[in-house]
Write an enzyme that holds these catalytic residues in place. Structure first.
Site: not given
Ligand code: GUN
Length: 289
Positions: A54, A98, A121
């Protein structure tokens, strides 16, 4: 006949380039670049990879990326204090914590603390409510990416039967809302669904988001259907290493489906591209344009 492969890596690269061009224009006008903060708690190896990817993608798009790491034994209060600090930071437009979080931290408390206007998100209850109310806004990245891949298949999906396997808040539930908004007739299937293969075989669009390697075989797929595989499962190889497989048994499904996403290289790259799209959207909303 073999299905058309929906190349998520190529679609994502296109989207990221478009977003990068928009950021370049903003900066050329003398405005600050959008900023995304990613918070990682603990040492989950998969989360480390996601967070690193990311950060790289964010910087490549010309945005500011900040990473905030807390130890695995961090308290909920420490994480909430960090979120409050990022909420107040004018240079940060998007905040992503996350998941999963360690057991001592309640994810619902943390997600509720994120400023909804920075919630890239789309997990905050306000944004969930907005989506279910039919408003456009910050929508979870993975379902957003799935919709773009469905569009890539090039079919008019209004009136189609869509089946989503999986009822998570991250993928399954928001996915159903996006399909409904696109005028599909939507069924949510899950681990307790009876006659799962029969339910799935009705689907013109089948989205598998359960985390069960190779659950969806050719027998689940209506000939010509669009199949979107959200699963990212690490399974052991005979040599002891690990390989990624989806929820769909690709090798047989590809002979029945009309269009299908591979794993890796399907939905995964779209999630990051849509995160950048959400960050740019949050920036524009906060900056009024
Ligand atoms: N963990 C797995 N997928 C995601 C996501 O799309 N966002 C976040 N914050 N954590 C994740």
């Amino acid at each position: 006949m073999s299905a058309r492969i929906l190349d998520g890596a190529a679609v994502a690269a296109r989207l990221r380039a478009e977003i990068g061009d928009q950021v370049t224009s903003l900066v050329a006008e003398g405005r600050r670049a959008p900023g995304l903060a990613v918070v990682l708690v603990g040492d989950n190896p998969a989360s480390h990879v996601y967070v690193r990817n990311k950060g790289v993608a964010t910087r490549k798009a010309g945005m500011v990326s900040t990473e905030h790491r807390l130890p695995g034994d961090a308290t909920e209060a420490e994480l909430l204090a960090l979120v409050a600090q990022l909420n107040a930071d004018e240079a940060i437009d998007g905040i992503l914590v996350q998941l999963p979080l360690p057991a001592q931290v309640r994810p619902e408390k943390v997600l509720a603390a994120i400023d909804p206007e920075k919630d890239v998100d789309g997990f905050h209850a306000l944004n969930v409510g907005r989506l279910w109310g039919g408003e456009t806004g910050l929508v979870p990245c993975t379902p957003r990416g799935c919709m773009k891949l469905i569009a890539e298949a090039g079919r008019d999906i209004g009136g189609m039967d869509a089946v989503v396997i999986g009822r998570s808040g991250i993928v399954g539930k928001p996915m159903t809302q996006l399909l409904l908004a696109a005028n599909c007739t939507v069924t949510i299937a899950h681990s307790r669904t009876r006659d799962l293969s029969e339910v799935c075989r009705r689907a013109d669009i089948l989205v598998a988001a359960v985390g069960a390697p190779n659950l969806v075989t050719a027998a689940f797929i209506k000939p010509g259907a669009t199949v979107i595989d959200v699963g990212i499962n690490r399974v052991a190889k005979p040599d002891g290493g690990l390989r990624l497989v989806g929820d769909v048994a690709f090798d047989t499904a590809v002979g029945v489906a009309g269009a299908i996403t591979p794993v890796p290289g399907g939905v995964g790259p779209m999630t990051i591209a849509c995160l950048l799209e959400n960050t740019l959207m949050a920036y524009r909303r906060r900056m009024n344009g």
